[in-house]
Design a protein around this motif. Structure first.
Motif, PDB file in Angstrom:
ATOM      1  N   VAL A  54       5.368   9.613  17.885  1.00  0.00           N
ATOM      2  CA  VAL A  54       4.189  10.349  17.429  1.00  0.00           C
ATOM      3  C   VAL A  54       3.691   9.667  16.152  1.00  0.00           C
ATOM      4  O   VAL A  54       4.362   9.713  15.118  1.00  0.00           O
ATOM      5  N   ILE A  55       2.538   9.023  16.235  1.00  0.00           N
ATOM      6  CA  ILE A  55       2.029   8.243  15.104  1.00  0.00           C
ATOM      7  C   ILE A  55       1.047   9.072  14.290  1.00  0.00           C
ATOM      8  O   ILE A  55       0.060   9.591  14.818  1.00  0.00           O
ATOM      9  N   GLN A  56       1.350   9.205  13.015  1.00  0.00           N
ATOM     10  CA  GLN A  56       0.446   9.889  12.089  1.00  0.00           C
ATOM     11  C   GLN A  56      -0.251   8.848  11.225  1.00  0.00           C
ATOM     12  O   GLN A  56       0.414   8.101  10.502  1.00  0.00           O
ATOM     13  N   ASP A  57      -1.571   8.783  11.335  1.00  0.00           N
ATOM     14  CA  ASP A  57      -2.347   7.824  10.547  1.00  0.00           C
ATOM     15  C   ASP A  57      -2.655   8.448   9.187  1.00  0.00           C
ATOM     16  O   ASP A  57      -3.463   9.365   9.083  1.00  0.00           O
ATOM     17  N   LEU A  58      -2.000   7.916   8.152  1.00  0.00           N
ATOM     18  CA  LEU A  58      -2.106   8.493   6.815  1.00  0.00           C
ATOM     19  C   LEU A  58      -3.014   7.699   5.886  1.00  0.00           C
ATOM     20  O   LEU A  58      -3.122   7.999   4.701  1.00  0.00           O
ATOM     21  N   GLN A  59      -3.667   6.645   6.430  1.00  0.00           N
ATOM     22  CA  GLN A  59      -4.768   5.941   5.784  1.00  0.00           C
ATOM     23  C   GLN A  59      -4.427   5.087   4.573  1.00  0.00           C
ATOM     24  O   GLN A  59      -5.250   4.336   4.093  1.00  0.00           O
ATOM     25  N   ALA A  60      -3.212   5.191   4.066  1.00  0.00           N
ATOM     26  CA  ALA A  60      -2.811   4.368   2.910  1.00  0.00           C
ATOM     27  C   ALA A  60      -1.294   4.345   2.820  1.00  0.00           C
ATOM     28  O   ALA A  60      -0.623   5.338   3.138  1.00  0.00           O
ATOM     29  N   GLY A  61      -0.753   3.213   2.367  1.00  0.00           N
ATOM     30  CA  GLY A  61       0.689   3.061   2.290  1.00  0.00           C
ATOM     31  C   GLY A  61       1.367   4.049   1.372  1.00  0.00           C
ATOM     32  O   GLY A  61       2.464   4.535   1.653  1.00  0.00           O
ATOM     33  N   SER A  62       0.715   4.369   0.251  1.00  0.00           N
ATOM     34  CA  SER A  62       1.327   5.309  -0.692  1.00  0.00           C
ATOM     35  C   SER A  62       1.441   6.701  -0.078  1.00  0.00           C
ATOM     36  O   SER A  62       2.415   7.424  -0.315  1.00  0.00           O
ATOM     37  N   ARG A  63       0.474   7.085   0.751  1.00  0.00           N
ATOM     38  CA  ARG A  63       0.531   8.395   1.400  1.00  0.00           C
ATOM     39  C   ARG A  63       1.619   8.428   2.464  1.00  0.00           C
ATOM     40  O   ARG A  63       2.293   9.446   2.655  1.00  0.00           O
ATOM     41  N   ALA A  64       1.782   7.325   3.177  1.00  0.00           N
ATOM     42  CA  ALA A  64       2.841   7.249   4.187  1.00  0.00           C
ATOM     43  C   ALA A  64       4.212   7.359   3.525  1.00  0.00           C
ATOM     44  O   ALA A  64       5.117   8.039   4.029  1.00  0.00           O
ATOM     45  N   LEU A  65       4.371   6.690   2.387  1.00  0.00           N
ATOM     46  CA  LEU A  65       5.623   6.775   1.638  1.00  0.00           C
ATOM     47  C   LEU A  65       5.885   8.205   1.181  1.00  0.00           C
ATOM     48  O   LEU A  65       7.008   8.719   1.307  1.00  0.00           O
ATOM     49  N   GLN A  66       4.866   8.867   0.678  1.00  0.00           N
ATOM     50  CA  GLN A  66       5.011  10.258   0.240  1.00  0.00           C
ATOM     51  C   GLN A  66       5.420  11.166   1.393  1.00  0.00           C
ATOM     52  O   GLN A  66       6.219  12.088   1.227  1.00  0.00           O
ATOM     53  N   ASP A  81       7.409  -3.816  -0.149  1.00  0.00           N
ATOM     54  CA  ASP A  81       7.607  -3.657  -1.592  1.00  0.00           C
ATOM     55  C   ASP A  81       7.911  -2.215  -1.999  1.00  0.00           C
ATOM     56  O   ASP A  81       8.520  -1.967  -3.036  1.00  0.00           O
ATOM     57  N   HIS A  82       7.543  -1.234  -1.151  1.00  0.00           N
ATOM     58  CA  HIS A  82       7.873   0.159  -1.465  1.00  0.00           C
ATOM     59  C   HIS A  82       9.378   0.409  -1.469  1.00  0.00           C
ATOM     60  O   HIS A  82       9.865   1.297  -2.169  1.00  0.00           O
ATOM     61  N   PRO A 133      -4.475   4.456  -4.697  1.00  0.00           N
ATOM     62  CA  PRO A 133      -3.616   4.170  -5.853  1.00  0.00           C
ATOM     63  C   PRO A 133      -2.141   4.241  -5.450  1.00  0.00           C
ATOM     64  O   PRO A 133      -1.721   5.144  -4.723  1.00  0.00           O
ATOM     65  N   GLY A 134      -1.364   3.245  -5.902  1.00  0.00           N
ATOM     66  CA  GLY A 134       0.055   3.211  -5.572  1.00  0.00           C
ATOM     67  C   GLY A 134       0.377   2.500  -4.275  1.00  0.00           C
ATOM     68  O   GLY A 134       1.546   2.363  -3.911  1.00  0.00           O
ATOM     69  N   SER A 135      -0.661   2.027  -3.567  1.00  0.00           N
ATOM     70  CA  SER A 135      -0.440   1.275  -2.338  1.00  0.00           C
ATOM     71  C   SER A 135      -0.252  -0.202  -2.651  1.00  0.00           C
ATOM     72  O   SER A 135      -0.468  -0.651  -3.779  1.00  0.00           O
ATOM     73  N   SER A 136       0.123  -0.972  -1.638  1.00  0.00           N
ATOM     74  CA  SER A 136       0.402  -2.394  -1.850  1.00  0.00           C
ATOM     75  C   SER A 136      -0.842  -3.178  -2.252  1.00  0.00           C
ATOM     76  O   SER A 136      -0.736  -4.177  -2.956  1.00  0.00           O
ATOM     77  N   THR A 137      -2.017  -2.737  -1.827  1.00  0.00           N
ATOM     78  CA  THR A 137      -3.250  -3.389  -2.297  1.00  0.00           C
ATOM     79  C   THR A 137      -3.427  -3.187  -3.795  1.00  0.00           C
ATOM     80  O   THR A 137      -3.969  -4.048  -4.491  1.00  0.00           O
ATOM     81  N   HIS A 138      -2.935  -2.056  -4.300  1.00  0.00           N
ATOM     82  CA  HIS A 138      -2.958  -1.776  -5.740  1.00  0.00           C
ATOM     83  C   HIS A 138      -1.929  -2.651  -6.455  1.00  0.00           C
ATOM     84  O   HIS A 138      -2.196  -3.221  -7.518  1.00  0.00           O
ATOM     85  N   PHE A 139      -0.732  -2.788  -5.854  1.00  0.00           N
ATOM     86  CA  PHE A 139       0.302  -3.657  -6.439  1.00  0.00           C
ATOM     87  C   PHE A 139      -0.212  -5.092  -6.549  1.00  0.00           C
ATOM     88  O   PHE A 139       0.007  -5.768  -7.553  1.00  0.00           O
ATOM     89  N   PHE A 140      -0.865  -5.550  -5.492  1.00  0.00           N
ATOM     90  CA  PHE A 140      -1.403  -6.918  -5.453  1.00  0.00           C
ATOM     91  C   PHE A 140      -2.402  -7.117  -6.592  1.00  0.00           C
ATOM     92  O   PHE A 140      -2.359  -8.119  -7.315  1.00  0.00           O
TER      93      PHE A 140
END
Length: 329
Positions: A54-66, A81-82, A133-140
């Motif tokens: 079941v795939i949940q599209d959370l739109q950003a890496g930081s949200r998926a991590l949360q 990197d997370h 904010p807090g996603s890998s694009t932000h880290f980059f």
């Protein structure tokens, strides 16, 4: 009647055992960095492994991590990197298959400002779009700022998501620059809306910006989940590696043929160009190298005080144990 009911329940139980349900969060399903997930799903490889993913599209890496930390998903398709960032915060998160060997993140400035913003150092005081904010694009972005003599706080970060939303943020001049992934980047380039300052979609670009191969998109989860569910993890890895192998040598047209129409954002020809720009970034094997994880550690250490202070054991942030057990073709 009672016997029929018992038979029916037995069938249901058998089906439930055959189909193991996994809730998987992804930081922007239509982002090309996560494309192998959709390929595997569409080709039916998860189901062939006995998985109901079941795939949940959370739109950003930081949200998926949360979502993983909060317990609403069990596994994440996100950036490696997370796992380092979380270890620095005392959380045991493990990546168990590598999907992307390059980040495929691009930093670009609006074309109408290209004469004013000629380098990363010129971003001071500007608004820069990231997926969240807090996603890998932000880290980059943070890493490039520090590398060019600025602080992360020298810019205003704006979450613009991925795809059409990211394109709209540039078109509507909500941001002066953007750190994002495909398909937004090629769409912006083709429309003449951005000038690229840093590009990690290719071997050459990643080497220039980050020094070499850099684990990017991965499947990661908590060590506790991995220890409790080794068979499920193995099935996930079997499916993902099979998908990565399938993609090797395929043309953009062949890959596009298995994708949903909405992925093309109304322009199939342009999406094929997006794929051509991105195929080099995917791992052919799913395996982590022994040295590449050092680069994300270097990047995060440049701006994250928690990582700077922590004694990171990289060997605990990833494992090749499952990839090494995938059946050979």
């Amino acid at each position: 009647m009672k016997r029929a009911v018992l038979v029916f329940l037995a069938v249901l139980l058998a089906f439930g055992l055959a189909q193991k349900r996994v809730v998987l969060g992804v930081g922007g399903k239509t982002a090309v960095v996560y494309l192998p997930l959709t390929v595997v799903e569409r080709l039916g490889y998860f189901k062939e492994e006995g998985l109901d993913v079941v795939i949940q599209d959370l739109q950003a890496g930081s949200r998926a991590l949360q979502a993983l930390i909060g317990g609403s998903v069990e596994v994440v398709m996100g950036f490696y990197d997370h796992t380092i960032q979380m270890q620095a915060q005392g959380r045991d998160i493990v990546a168990f298959v590598q999907v992307g060997r390059y980040p495929a993140i691009v930093l670009g400035v609006r074309s109408d400002l290209a004469d004013q913003i000629r380098s990363v150092a010129d971003l001071k005081g500007r608004r820069v779009g990231v997926t969240a904010p807090g996603s890998s694009t932000h880290f980059f972005l943070n890493y490039l700022l520090v590398k060019n003599g600025l602080k992360p706080t020298d810019v205003a970060v704006v979450g613009v998501s991925v795809g059409a939303q990211a394109v709209a943020a540039v078109q509507n001049r909500q941001v002066e620059a953007i750190s994002n992934v495909e398909p937004a980047i090629t769409l912006l380039e083709e429309r003449g809306l951005i000038k690229v300052l840093a590009d990690t979609r290719s071997t050459r670009g990643t080497r220039e910006v980050l020094g070499g191969e850099y684990p990017a998109a991965v499947l990661y989860t908590t060590r506790a989940w991995l220890d409790r569910n080794p068979d499920t993890a193995q099935r996930l890895v079997n499916a993902m590696v099979r998908g990565l192998r399938w993609m090797q040598g395929k043309t953009p047209e062949e890959i596009a043929a298995v994708l949903p129409e909405e992925y093309f954002l109304g322009d199939r020809a342009l999406y094929l160009k997006v794929l051509r720009n991105s195929l080099e970034s995917f791992s052919p094997t799913g395996r982590f190298s022994d040295t590449a994880p050092l680069r994300p550690l270097t990047v995060l250490s440049a701006f994250d005080p928690n990582v700077q202070r922590a004694r990171i054991d990289l060997k605990r942030t990833y494992t090749n144990a499952f990839v090494d057990r995938v059946p050979k073709q």
